[in-house]
Design a protein around this motif. Structure first.
Motif, PDB file in Angstrom:
ATOM      1  N   PHE A 209       0.838  -1.205   0.000  1.00 52.34           N
ATOM      2  CA  PHE A 209       0.000   0.000   0.000  1.00 52.34           C
ATOM      3  C   PHE A 209       0.878   1.262   0.000  1.00 52.34           C
ATOM      4  N   LEU A 210       1.973   1.216   0.741  1.00 55.11           N
ATOM      5  CA  LEU A 210       2.853   2.394   0.794  1.00 55.11           C
ATOM      6  C   LEU A 210       3.588   2.599  -0.529  1.00 55.11           C
ATOM      7  N   GLU A 211       3.933   1.509  -1.217  1.00 57.57           N
ATOM      8  CA  GLU A 211       4.546   1.651  -2.548  1.00 57.57           C
ATOM      9  C   GLU A 211       3.560   2.289  -3.517  1.00 57.57           C
ATOM     10  N   MET A 212       2.281   1.956  -3.369  1.00 60.68           N
ATOM     11  CA  MET A 212       1.261   2.593  -4.205  1.00 60.68           C
ATOM     12  C   MET A 212       1.217   4.095  -3.916  1.00 60.68           C
ATOM     13  N   LEU A 213       1.336   4.460  -2.627  1.00 59.68           N
ATOM     14  CA  LEU A 213       1.354   5.890  -2.288  1.00 59.68           C
ATOM     15  C   LEU A 213       2.641   6.559  -2.807  1.00 59.68           C
ATOM     16  N   ASP A 214       3.751   5.795  -2.834  1.00 56.64           N
ATOM     17  CA  ASP A 214       4.995   6.341  -3.415  1.00 56.64           C
ATOM     18  C   ASP A 214       4.775   6.719  -4.880  1.00 56.64           C
ATOM     19  N   VAL A 215       4.060   5.840  -5.611  1.00 58.27           N
ATOM     20  CA  VAL A 215       3.798   6.098  -7.031  1.00 58.27           C
ATOM     21  C   VAL A 215       2.936   7.352  -7.180  1.00 58.27           C
ATOM     22  N   LEU A 216       1.921   7.453  -6.309  1.00 53.77           N
ATOM     23  CA  LEU A 216       1.079   8.663  -6.342  1.00 53.77           C
ATOM     24  C   LEU A 216       1.943   9.904  -6.110  1.00 53.77           C
ATOM     25  N   ASN A 217       2.813   9.843  -5.111  1.00 49.15           N
ATOM     26  CA  ASN A 217       3.644  11.013  -4.789  1.00 49.15           C
ATOM     27  C   ASN A 217       4.597  11.368  -5.927  1.00 49.15           C
ATOM     28  N   GLU A 218       5.146  10.348  -6.602  1.00 48.16           N
ATOM     29  CA  GLU A 218       6.031  10.633  -7.744  1.00 48.16           C
ATOM     30  C   GLU A 218       5.248  11.385  -8.818  1.00 48.16           C
ATOM     31  N   GLU A 219       4.021  10.963  -9.053  1.00 51.36           N
ATOM     32  CA  GLU A 219       3.194  11.650 -10.061  1.00 51.36           C
ATOM     33  C   GLU A 219       2.895  13.087  -9.622  1.00 51.36           C
ATOM     34  N   LEU A 220       2.597  13.262  -8.348  1.00 53.99           N
ATOM     35  CA  LEU A 220       2.295  14.615  -7.848  1.00 53.99           C
ATOM     36  C   LEU A 220       3.514  15.517  -7.978  1.00 53.99           C
ATOM     37  N   ILE A 221       4.704  14.976  -7.657  1.00 50.92           N
ATOM     38  CA  ILE A 221       5.928  15.785  -7.727  1.00 50.92           C
ATOM     39  C   ILE A 221       6.207  16.192  -9.176  1.00 50.92           C
ATOM     40  N   VAL A 222       6.032  15.237 -10.105  1.00 49.25           N
ATOM     41  CA  VAL A 222       6.261  15.546 -11.530  1.00 49.25           C
ATOM     42  C   VAL A 222       5.328  16.663 -11.992  1.00 49.25           C
ATOM     43  N   LYS A 223       4.109  16.661 -11.460  1.00 46.95           N
ATOM     44  CA  LYS A 223       3.139  17.703 -11.849  1.00 46.95           C
ATOM     45  C   LYS A 223       3.379  19.019 -11.117  1.00 46.95           C
ATOM     46  N   GLY A 224       4.322  19.017 -10.164  1.00 47.63           N
ATOM     47  CA  GLY A 224       4.585  20.234  -9.398  1.00 47.63           C
ATOM     48  C   GLY A 224       3.657  20.395  -8.208  1.00 47.63           C
ATOM     49  N   ASP A 225       2.949  19.311  -7.843  1.00 46.82           N
ATOM     50  CA  ASP A 225       2.046  19.377  -6.681  1.00 46.82           C
ATOM     51  C   ASP A 225       2.759  18.892  -5.428  1.00 46.82           C
TER      52      ASP A 225
ATOM     53  N   CYS B 299      10.133   1.278   8.996  1.00 47.32           N
ATOM     54  CA  CYS B 299      10.715  -0.027   8.658  1.00 47.32           C
ATOM     55  C   CYS B 299      10.110  -0.654   7.406  1.00 47.32           C
ATOM     56  N   ARG B 300       8.860  -0.420   7.182  1.00 44.65           N
ATOM     57  CA  ARG B 300       8.085  -1.077   6.108  1.00 44.65           C
ATOM     58  C   ARG B 300       8.160  -2.600   6.226  1.00 44.65           C
ATOM     59  N   GLU B 301       8.336  -3.080   7.429  1.00 48.71           N
ATOM     60  CA  GLU B 301       8.405  -4.528   7.664  1.00 48.71           C
ATOM     61  C   GLU B 301       7.463  -4.971   8.785  1.00 48.71           C
ATOM     62  N   GLY B 302       6.551  -4.100   9.201  1.00 45.75           N
ATOM     63  CA  GLY B 302       5.600  -4.465  10.255  1.00 45.75           C
ATOM     64  C   GLY B 302       6.199  -4.474  11.645  1.00 45.75           C
ATOM     65  N   ILE B 303       7.301  -3.752  11.842  1.00 40.99           N
ATOM     66  CA  ILE B 303       8.013  -3.804  13.116  1.00 40.99           C
ATOM     67  C   ILE B 303       7.885  -2.513  13.917  1.00 40.99           C
ATOM     68  N   CYS B 304       8.017  -1.367  13.250  1.00 41.62           N
ATOM     69  CA  CYS B 304       8.192  -0.114  13.996  1.00 41.62           C
ATOM     70  C   CYS B 304       6.872   0.514  14.442  1.00 41.62           C
ATOM     71  N   GLY B 305       5.794   0.255  13.752  1.00 40.95           N
ATOM     72  CA  GLY B 305       4.509   0.839  14.129  1.00 40.95           C
ATOM     73  C   GLY B 305       4.296   2.240  13.607  1.00 40.95           C
ATOM     74  N   ALA B 306       5.190   2.732  12.750  1.00 38.20           N
ATOM     75  CA  ALA B 306       5.062   4.114  12.281  1.00 38.20           C
ATOM     76  C   ALA B 306       3.916   4.304  11.291  1.00 38.20           C
ATOM     77  N   CYS B 307       3.694   3.325  10.419  1.00 40.18           N
ATOM     78  CA  CYS B 307       2.674   3.501   9.389  1.00 40.18           C
ATOM     79  C   CYS B 307       1.294   3.482  10.050  1.00 40.18           C
ATOM     80  N   SER B 308       0.463   4.396   9.677  1.00 38.46           N
ATOM     81  CA  SER B 308      -0.792   4.543  10.428  1.00 38.46           C
ATOM     82  C   SER B 308      -1.822   5.210   9.539  1.00 38.46           C
ATOM     83  N   LEU B 309      -2.598   4.404   8.855  1.00 31.79           N
ATOM     84  CA  LEU B 309      -3.622   4.962   7.980  1.00 31.79           C
ATOM     85  C   LEU B 309      -4.955   4.278   8.229  1.00 31.79           C
TER      86      LEU B 309
END
Ligand code: FES
Length: 248
Positions: free
Chosen positions: A33-49, A58-68
């Motif tokens: 899911f976060l890689e999908m958001l990375d793709v969205l962000n790359e598109e937004l940056i290219v558009k200047g948004d 961690c992106r490994e289910g360890i740190c607890g940082a991701c929270s959506l």
């Protein structure tokens, strides 16, 4: 896959937020899911948004940082962390709502990022042991009954992500606090602070503005690490015992 994403955008803690809609094409089912958001962000940056701010480490289910909150569920439709959720859980053409944790004790900092320092302060109030530091002691020097070791380990799995608070209709933090209290209180190394730990951590939890627990059980259902609901009743017993032993 082609997706419609409705994402919470908020410039800062004081700005009003709103859902923004983005169309995203070419999403692979193998992406997280976060890689999908990375793709969205790359598109937004290219558009200047402005890219969407979201928490991760961690992106490994360890740190607890991701929270959506995804389509109304903390961490989405699978019982896992957001970083371990994969796009195969969605269908081509889906519309996905993506929001930050919603709880008054977790104010939004920006977009999907919330301030979870309240958890840090609950830990600081008693989530430690006062045993002297130094070389690791010999593992068998302090015998721990197997049942106690299993109980402690089960509760030590809490990664402090905050899904329990986000899922609770009261915004309560009892599952998090009880996991931290129980995993230390049951072990001999944690017993010198057994009473003060539970009293101080519960008092800090209340001071942070978390809601009251009514045992709805949503917390345990949302927990990606499977912290059980009986953790809360175990902590309540610890708290009652402590109030009898410690006069304040
Ligand atoms: S990024 Fe660490 S648990 Fe998800």
């Amino acid at each position: 896959m082609k997706l419609t994403l409705r994402v919470w955008r908020q410039k800062n803690p004081d700005a009003p937020g709103a859902m923004a809609t983005y169309e995203l094409d070419g999403v692979s089912q193998d992406m997280s899911f976060l890689e999908m958001l990375d793709v969205l962000n790359e598109e937004l940056i290219v558009k200047g948004d402005e890219p969407v701010a979201f928490d991760h480490d961690c992106r490994e289910g360890i740190c607890g940082a991701c929270s959506l909150v995804i389509n109304g569920d903390a961490h989405g439709p699978e019982r896992t962390t957001t970083c371990q959720l994969h796009m195969r859980s969605f269908q081509d053409g889906d519309t996905i709502d993506i929001e930050p944790w919603r709880a008054s004790a977790f104010p939004v900092i920006k977009d999907l990022v919330v301030d979870r320092s309240a958890f840090d302060r609950v830990i600081q109030a008693g989530g430690y042991i006062t045993a002297p530091t130094g070389a690791a002691p010999e593992a068998h020097a302090t015998p721990v009954p197997k049942a106690d070791a299993d109980f402690a380990f089960e509760h030590a799995e809490c990664i402090g992500c905050g899904a329990c608070v986000a899922a609770c209709p009261n915004g309560a933090a009892m599952l998090f606090t009880s996991a931290k209290v129980n995993h230390l209180n049951v072990l001999p190394q944690g017993s010198p602070e057994r009473e003060t730990r539970v009293l101080d951590m519960v008092a800090q939890m209340d001071a942070e503005g978390f809601g009251g627990c009514t045992l709805t059980g949503e917390c345990a259902t949302a927990c990606p690490k499977g912290i059980p609901l009986f953790s809360i009743t175990a902590m309540n017993k610890e708290w009652l015992r402590a109030t009898r032993k410690v006069k304040r």
